[in-house]
Motif scaffolding. Structure first.
Motif, PDB file in Angstrom:
ATOM      1  N   THR A 167       0.851  -1.190   0.000  1.00 22.08           N
ATOM      2  CA  THR A 167       0.000   0.000   0.000  1.00 22.08           C
ATOM      3  C   THR A 167       0.882   1.235   0.000  1.00 22.08           C
ATOM      4  OG1 THR A 167      -1.960   1.016   1.003  1.00 22.08           O
ATOM      5  CG2 THR A 167      -0.214   0.323   2.503  1.00 22.08           C
ATOM      6  N   GLY A 168       0.281   2.365  -0.298  1.00 18.70           N
ATOM      7  CA  GLY A 168       0.991   3.624  -0.198  1.00 18.70           C
ATOM      8  C   GLY A 168       1.019   4.091   1.244  1.00 18.70           C
ATOM      9  N   GLY A 169       2.080   4.755   1.615  1.00 14.24           N
ATOM     10  CA  GLY A 169       2.216   5.288   2.967  1.00 14.24           C
ATOM     11  C   GLY A 169       3.213   6.418   2.950  1.00 14.24           C
ATOM     12  N   GLN A 170       3.858   6.640   4.068  1.00 11.70           N
ATOM     13  CA  GLN A 170       4.872   7.690   4.155  1.00 11.70           C
ATOM     14  C   GLN A 170       6.013   7.366   3.202  1.00 11.70           C
ATOM     15  OE1 GLN A 170       6.644   8.113   8.014  1.00 11.70           O
ATOM     16  NE2 GLN A 170       7.702   9.991   7.469  1.00 11.70           N
ATOM     17  N   THR A 171       6.439   8.348   2.425  1.00 12.56           N
ATOM     18  CA  THR A 171       7.538   8.151   1.481  1.00 12.56           C
ATOM     19  C   THR A 171       8.862   8.062   2.228  1.00 12.56           C
ATOM     20  OG1 THR A 171       6.343   9.291  -0.265  1.00 12.56           O
ATOM     21  CG2 THR A 171       8.724   9.139  -0.518  1.00 12.56           C
ATOM     22  N   ILE A 172       9.604   6.988   1.941  1.00 14.37           N
ATOM     23  CA  ILE A 172      10.915   6.764   2.551  1.00 14.37           C
ATOM     24  C   ILE A 172      11.951   6.754   1.433  1.00 14.37           C
ATOM     25  CG2 ILE A 172      12.330   5.225   3.981  1.00 14.37           C
ATOM     26  CD1 ILE A 172       9.788   6.332   5.418  1.00 14.37           C
ATOM     27  N   ASP A 173      12.881   7.714   1.457  1.00 17.72           N
ATOM     28  CA  ASP A 173      13.917   7.835   0.427  1.00 17.72           C
ATOM     29  C   ASP A 173      13.337   7.707  -0.981  1.00 17.72           C
ATOM     30  OD1 ASP A 173      15.875   8.200   2.357  1.00 17.72           O
ATOM     31  OD2 ASP A 173      16.438   6.086   2.404  1.00 17.72           O
ATOM     32  N   GLY A 174      12.228   8.410  -1.244  1.00 18.29           N
ATOM     33  CA  GLY A 174      11.624   8.439  -2.567  1.00 18.29           C
ATOM     34  C   GLY A 174      10.670   7.301  -2.880  1.00 18.29           C
ATOM     35  N   ASN A 175      10.490   6.349  -1.957  1.00 13.77           N
ATOM     36  CA  ASN A 175       9.611   5.207  -2.193  1.00 13.77           C
ATOM     37  C   ASN A 175       8.402   5.288  -1.252  1.00 13.77           C
ATOM     38  OD1 ASN A 175       8.361   2.686  -2.389  1.00 13.77           O
ATOM     39  ND2 ASN A 175      10.280   1.606  -2.720  1.00 13.77           N
ATOM     40  N   PRO A 176       7.170   5.441  -1.813  1.00  9.80           N
ATOM     41  CA  PRO A 176       5.979   5.576  -0.974  1.00  9.80           C
ATOM     42  C   PRO A 176       5.322   4.239  -0.598  1.00  9.80           C
ATOM     43  CG  PRO A 176       5.377   5.901  -3.242  1.00  9.80           C
ATOM     44  CD  PRO A 176       6.876   5.682  -3.220  1.00  9.80           C
ATOM     45  N   LEU A 177       5.876   3.115  -1.046  1.00 11.00           N
ATOM     46  CA  LEU A 177       5.236   1.822  -0.811  1.00 11.00           C
ATOM     47  C   LEU A 177       5.655   1.201   0.516  1.00 11.00           C
ATOM     48  CD1 LEU A 177       5.474   0.229  -4.354  1.00 11.00           C
ATOM     49  CD2 LEU A 177       3.549   1.447  -3.321  1.00 11.00           C
ATOM     50  N   TRP A 178       4.689   0.517   1.117  1.00  9.22           N
ATOM     51  CA  TRP A 178       4.922  -0.257   2.335  1.00  9.22           C
ATOM     52  C   TRP A 178       4.330  -1.643   2.139  1.00  9.22           C
ATOM     53  CZ3 TRP A 178       6.749   1.528   7.309  1.00  9.22           C
ATOM     54  CH2 TRP A 178       7.223   2.844   7.284  1.00  9.22           C
ATOM     55  N   TYR A 179       4.974  -2.657   2.731  1.00  9.13           N
ATOM     56  CA  TYR A 179       4.503  -4.034   2.650  1.00  9.13           C
ATOM     57  C   TYR A 179       3.922  -4.472   3.988  1.00  9.13           C
ATOM     58  CZ  TYR A 179       7.331  -4.435  -1.630  1.00  9.13           C
ATOM     59  OH  TYR A 179       7.862  -4.274  -2.877  1.00  9.13           O
ATOM     60  N   LEU A 180       2.821  -5.187   3.917  1.00  5.74           N
ATOM     61  CA  LEU A 180       2.227  -5.787   5.116  1.00  5.74           C
ATOM     62  C   LEU A 180       2.806  -7.189   5.246  1.00  5.74           C
ATOM     63  CD1 LEU A 180       0.277  -5.696   7.478  1.00  5.74           C
ATOM     64  CD2 LEU A 180      -1.550  -6.402   5.915  1.00  5.74           C
ATOM     65  N   LEU A 181       3.522  -7.428   6.347  1.00  2.66           N
ATOM     66  CA  LEU A 181       4.240  -8.684   6.558  1.00  2.66           C
ATOM     67  C   LEU A 181       3.531  -9.519   7.620  1.00  2.66           C
ATOM     68  CD1 LEU A 181       7.864  -7.215   6.718  1.00  2.66           C
ATOM     69  CD2 LEU A 181       6.557  -7.900   4.705  1.00  2.66           C
ATOM     70  N   PRO A 182       3.125 -10.756   7.274  1.00  2.38           N
ATOM     71  CA  PRO A 182       2.424 -11.602   8.236  1.00  2.38           C
ATOM     72  C   PRO A 182       3.344 -12.515   9.048  1.00  2.38           C
ATOM     73  CG  PRO A 182       2.285 -12.604   6.081  1.00  2.38           C
ATOM     74  CD  PRO A 182       3.035 -11.301   5.913  1.00  2.38           C
ATOM     75  N   ASP A 183       4.656 -12.416   8.867  1.00  2.00           N
ATOM     76  CA  ASP A 183       5.591 -13.298   9.575  1.00  2.00           C
ATOM     77  C   ASP A 183       5.519 -13.070  11.084  1.00  2.00           C
ATOM     78  OD1 ASP A 183       6.488 -14.164   7.119  1.00  2.00           O
ATOM     79  OD2 ASP A 183       8.261 -12.894   7.114  1.00  2.00           O
ATOM     80  N   GLY A 184       5.021 -14.031  11.824  1.00  2.00           N
ATOM     81  CA  GLY A 184       4.996 -13.931  13.290  1.00  2.00           C
ATOM     82  C   GLY A 184       3.919 -12.988  13.797  1.00  2.00           C
ATOM     83  N   THR A 185       3.991 -11.722  13.416  1.00  2.00           N
ATOM     84  CA  THR A 185       2.966 -10.730  13.750  1.00  2.00           C
ATOM     85  C   THR A 185       2.714  -9.918  12.489  1.00  2.00           C
ATOM     86  OG1 THR A 185       4.644  -9.136  14.426  1.00  2.00           O
ATOM     87  CG2 THR A 185       3.680 -10.499  16.165  1.00  2.00           C
TER      88      THR A 185
END
Length: 122
Positions: A85-103
């Motif tokens: 999903t889109g979120g806060q831009t980090i070093d020019g990249n606005p994408l974030w991943y939802l990770l289900p590993d463990g939590t």
């Protein structure tokens, strides 16, 4: 924060809530590359994979740097990715991943390289 960003976060939070309601707190280590339990009627996998490129990456409760830290992963760790999903831009990249590993937690895509196909949108 622009309305578009707030809307994207609200949609992602809704998807997260729906997934959390139907998914155990600890995700299974089984990875079905097609996501169909061996029945090849889907073209997209249920879970995607990525490798962490940051020395230490904080995984967060929302796709922003200011949100609560849930846990950490380290350079070279292989992580499962549920969606992006889109979120806060980090070093020019606005994408974030939802990770289900463990939590269930969000990781900045800037520091996670895909292994295989790009994750689907949340």
């Amino acid at each position: 924060m622009p309305l578009r960003s707030r809307l994207a976060i609200a949609v992602a939070v809704g998807a997260f809530a729906a997934a959390a309601a139907t998914t155990p707190a600890v995700a299974s280590d089984d990875w079905d590359p097609r996501g169909d339990g061996g029945h090849h009627h889907h073209d997209k996998p249920r879970l995607y994979k990525g490798v962490v490129t940051a020395g230490t990456l904080a995984l967060r409760s929302a796709p922003t740097r200011g949100s609560q830290i849930i846990r950490y992963v380290h350079k070279g760790d292989i992580v499962k990715i549920f969606c992006k999903t889109g979120g806060q831009t980090i070093d020019g990249n606005p994408l974030w991943y939802l990770l289900p590993d463990g939590t269930w937690a969000w990781g900045a895509a800037r520091y996670i390289d895909n292994i295989g196909p790009a994750p689907r949108w949340c």
